[in-house]
Design an enzyme around this catalytic site. Structure first.
Site, PDB file in Angstrom:
ATOM      1  N   SER A 319       0.814  -1.206   0.000  1.00 59.06           N
ATOM      2  CA  SER A 319       0.000   0.000   0.000  1.00 59.06           C
ATOM      3  C   SER A 319       0.856   1.269   0.000  1.00 59.06           C
ATOM      4  CB  SER A 319      -0.960  -0.040   1.192  1.00 59.06           C
ATOM      5  OG  SER A 319      -1.967   0.925   1.072  1.00 59.06           O
ATOM      6  N   ASP A 330      10.697   4.658  -9.982  1.00 58.51           N
ATOM      7  CA  ASP A 330      10.350   5.098 -11.337  1.00 58.51           C
ATOM      8  C   ASP A 330      11.041   6.397 -11.720  1.00 58.51           C
ATOM      9  OD1 ASP A 330       8.760   2.901 -11.459  1.00 58.51           O
ATOM     10  OD2 ASP A 330       6.874   3.956 -11.810  1.00 58.51           O
ATOM     11  N   LYS A 344      -0.798  -3.996  -3.336  1.00 55.83           N
ATOM     12  CA  LYS A 344      -2.093  -3.380  -3.006  1.00 55.83           C
ATOM     13  C   LYS A 344      -2.094  -1.986  -3.618  1.00 55.83           C
ATOM     14  CE  LYS A 344      -5.290  -2.203   0.743  1.00 55.83           C
ATOM     15  NZ  LYS A 344      -5.383  -0.738   0.554  1.00 55.83           N
TER      16      LYS A 344
END
Length: 479
Positions: A319, A330, A344
């Site tokens: 999460s 990224d 999640k």
């Protein structure tokens, strides 16, 4: 033939009248011409459905022999609505259940020390154990569950011999907490292995952040075990102290971090990203009236852009901790070392409702690269495989614990110093074990750590923690 058909029809009509009106002759005679209010309700949308339910309630309230508890009716109708959503993360939390829901997760409570999750009972798929058992997301370091060897991904099917299948996540959590000093037996499902573990609930402190400079290095380390409304402030203070000591690299440990407050995760990501970088995006349901948006890094906070970063992950990284991981990964701001994260990638909102709470899924979140990681997870840049044991090794491990509980305590009492030599010596004394040596090393390490006062327990393991060792080696090579 016609007479027989008419007779059958009359019998059916009379039977239906008896069934609806009651069994007495008086009721039958009065009800033969009675027009049911239910028959007049044409259910075509939710408004008319609610009108129909109101009609049904009014009829029952007038004719049902006993008093009707309207509060109970309302509670069960609300539960039924959330059950119909068919979403394991959406639920109605009643007033009785709300105490645990609202508990400050940085506080102290009696329990076994673990984050867990459970699908709503309405979402059971009997072909998938994880839909009806309790899943361990992450044990608290040094807590009863951690010391017993319970791991992220373990499934609990029974508590003291009783199944958990029909329990909500809140009910299961309350049951598994147990009572201080009273034994609680959990039936663990790990792969194809099924075994019982008996724990003794005790006072545990929900961890938050821990920071230090790793011995014999110039590498900073911050672990985040959960995200609360204050986590980003605590992290900022930890980071400031480390930077004042001129660290040359930073390890952010998100292993076994089950998530929490998303805003805290995005604010921490903002410390390390240049102005304008995407942190994450929220994608709402089309037609919901809510706008999709992206969290963008800004210059309204302190920035640390000039040191290399490693993020440690495993299957318990979930999460909000995945949001932080993806934001730095990224944007090429961190190298991820460890194993794949939990996966999640959805967001829940919560609101007060009738002295309780409602919690419901409202959106997906996407990584800066636009990836939806829900039920997929994030792959590490450098994979450190989790330790996998056979069913026979698992059984042998827990049998060893049961047979040697007193022996372990006696050894630590006789050799109280937490040193590699003492731990290796204990392992050498039990070289005939039928499970991997590393498991025994971790067991004796955990018991040593627990034997120390909480404030004196070592915060990292540079002896047996292979992912941490790899992270240190990686950062030491970065120029």
């Amino acid at each position: 033939m016609l007479k027989k058909t008419l007779l059958s029809l009359i019998i059916i009509l009379i039977s239906a009248t008896l069934l609806f009106a009651g069994a007495s002759n008086e009721s039958t005679s009065k009800s033969s011409s009675y027009s049911s209010p239910l028959a007049q309700v044409q259910v075509t949308n939710i408004s008319e459905t609610l009108l129909g339910l109101n009609t049904l309630y009014q009829y029952l309230n007038q004719n049902f022999l006993y008093d009707i508890d309207i509060d109970k009716v309302e509670e069960e109708l609300t539960k039924a609505l959330f059950k119909a959503l068919n979403d394991p993360y959406s639920e109605y939390i009643t007033e009785e259940e709300s105490e645990e829901f609202t508990e400050d997760i940085t506080g102290t409570y009696v329990g076994i020390g673990t984050y867990l999750t459970k699908y709503s009972p309405s979402y059971i798929d009997w072909d998938k154990k994880e839909t009806y058992m309790v899943e361990i997301i992450a044990p608290f370091p040094g807590g009863p569950a951690d010391r017993a060897g319970i791991r992220s991904g373990d499934l609990i099917s029974h508590v003291n011999g009783e199944t958990v299948y029909d329990l909500t996540a809140t009910e299961a959590s309350k049951l598994i907490r147990g009572k201080k000093g009273e034994p609680i037996t959990l039936t663990i499902n790990r792969g194809n292995a099924v075994f019982d573990v008996t724990l003794y609930p005790e006072e545990v402190t929900t961890p938050n952040t821990t920071s230090l400079i790793i011995d014999k290095t110039n590498i900073g380390y911050i672990s985040i075990s959960t995200f609360t409304q204050k986590t980003h402030e605590l992290f900022s203070e930890d980071l400031r102290n480390l930077m004042n000591n001129n660290i040359k690299g930073l390890i952010i440990d998100l292993r076994n971090n089950g998530g929490g407050i998303v805003d805290s995760a995005t604010m921490i990501a903002n410390f390390f990203l240049p102005d304008g970088a995407t942190i994450m995006s929220i994608q709402h349901k089309e037609g919901s009236g809510k706008q999709n948006y992206s969290a963008i890094a800004s210059n309204d906070t302190r920035k640390v852009l000039n040191i290399p970063i490693v993020i440690l992950t495993n299957g318990g990284t979930a999460s909000a901790s995945e949001i932080l991981t993806a934001a730095l990964k990224d944007n090429n701001r961190a190298t991820v070392i460890g194993s794949k994260t939990f996966g999640k990638g959805i967001v829940q909102d919560s609101a007060m409702w009738k002295n309780g709470y409602i919690k419901f899924t409202t959106a997906y979140y996407l990584t800066p690269n636009g990836d939806n990681i829900h039920e997929k997870g994030i792959e590490p840049d450098i994979l450190i495989e989790d330790h996998v044991y056979t069913d026979e090794e698992i059984k042998a491990y827990y049998k060893f614990i049961e047979d040697n509980r007193d022996d372990i305590s006696a050894y630590i009492k006789a050799h109280p110093e937490y040193t590699k030599e003492n731990m290796d010596n204990y392992v050498m004394l039990h070289s005939d074990i039928d499970f991997p040596e590393l498991a025994l090393k971790l067991l004796i390490r955990n018991e040593y750590i627990y034997s120390l006062p909480y404030s004196e327990r070592p915060k990292v393991d540079t002896i047996y923690d292979s992912a941490l060792i790899e992270a240190i080696s990686f950062l030491e090579k970065v120029e």
